[in-house]
Write an enzyme that holds these catalytic residues in place. Sequence first.
Site, PDB file in Angstrom:
ATOM      1  N   ASP A  80     -78.264  59.155 -17.769  1.00  0.00           N
ATOM      2  CA  ASP A  80     -79.345  58.349 -18.349  1.00  0.00           C
ATOM      3  C   ASP A  80     -79.671  57.184 -17.430  1.00  0.00           C
ATOM      4  O   ASP A  80     -78.811  56.737 -16.661  1.00  0.00           O
ATOM      5  CB  ASP A  80     -78.910  57.699 -19.680  1.00  0.00           C
ATOM      6  CG  ASP A  80     -78.382  58.686 -20.670  1.00  0.00           C
ATOM      7  OD1 ASP A  80     -78.753  59.858 -20.590  1.00  0.00           O
ATOM      8  OD2 ASP A  80     -77.586  58.242 -21.526  1.00  0.00           O
TER       9      ASP A  80
HETATM   10  N1  URA Z   1     -73.629  61.092 -21.949  1.00  0.00           N
HETATM   11  C1  URA Z   1     -74.608  60.201 -22.203  1.00  0.00           C
HETATM   12  O1  URA Z   1     -74.826  59.822 -23.337  1.00  0.00           O
HETATM   13  N2  URA Z   1     -75.332  59.737 -21.162  1.00  0.00           N
HETATM   14  C2  URA Z   1     -75.118  60.087 -19.889  1.00  0.00           C
HETATM   15  O2  URA Z   1     -75.809  59.610 -18.983  1.00  0.00           O
HETATM   16  C3  URA Z   1     -74.091  61.013 -19.637  1.00  0.00           C
HETATM   17  C4  URA Z   1     -73.367  61.507 -20.688  1.00  0.00           C
END
Ligand code: URA
Length: 248
Positions: free
Chosen positions: A121
């Site tokens: 993310d």
């Molecule tokens: N899980 C999440 O919530 N975000 C990420 O970026 C990776 C794993």
Amino acid sequence: MSLNASPKPPMKNLKLSKQRLDQLLTSLGYASRSESKKLIASGLVTVDGKQITKSDFKAFHHEVLFEGIPLDPPQGMVILMHKPVGLVCSHDDGEGQLVYDLLPVRWRNRDPKISTIGRLDKETSGLLLLTDDGQLLHRLTSPKYHVSKLYEVTLDRPLKGDEGSIFASGTLILNGEKTACLPAKLEIIDNTHVTLEITEGRYHQVRRMFAALGNHVTALHRSRIGDLTLGDLQSGEYRILAQEEIPN
Ligand code: URA
């Protein structure tokens, strides 16, 4: 380093095949096909120390210099990046600063293009893999591929106490999904800091796992994929993996 279901296909080692000089330059993003022909004709390319001006001349990647400098890495590379918070795993410029902006500009014009192997993310930092090897990308992002990934998690609210057993049970169903998450391992550092090891890559998985238990992730960092760690890489830095480090 993996528990993948499908056997690893033989490595396509492009260093072992000769390619036309114009093809080589174009695929590595130096210039368009027609521009590459002009660059070669103007004498900027040497093969094994000899100037070659014919663009259909075939050479091994490692024999070629452009303006006296070895070419960028050949196709088939895997990049290990320390992704900073705030960058997006997308090719779409409209979404903000991209992880690809950390790479040399020329690499953006490579064909096949470099893509992230899965995503982090925008607000997540840590270990991110990228490759221009389409077969590898396909294999490592398949739902059948299970490699352990370790996340360092900061929580908004103190742990209740049952999170570890719920995650380990393999029964947690995320909002909007039909199948339960595979068992995951929680280690407690203190009541708002934990590590979580998962073997899947569902959308926003770690954040949604904690949300399912009424908590909220305020900071998330991936510190390991399989045997790969960030080592000395600082935020925003990257390195190319050696052949033997590439996940299988
Ligand atoms: N899980 C999440 O919530 N975000 C990420 O970026 C990776 C794993």
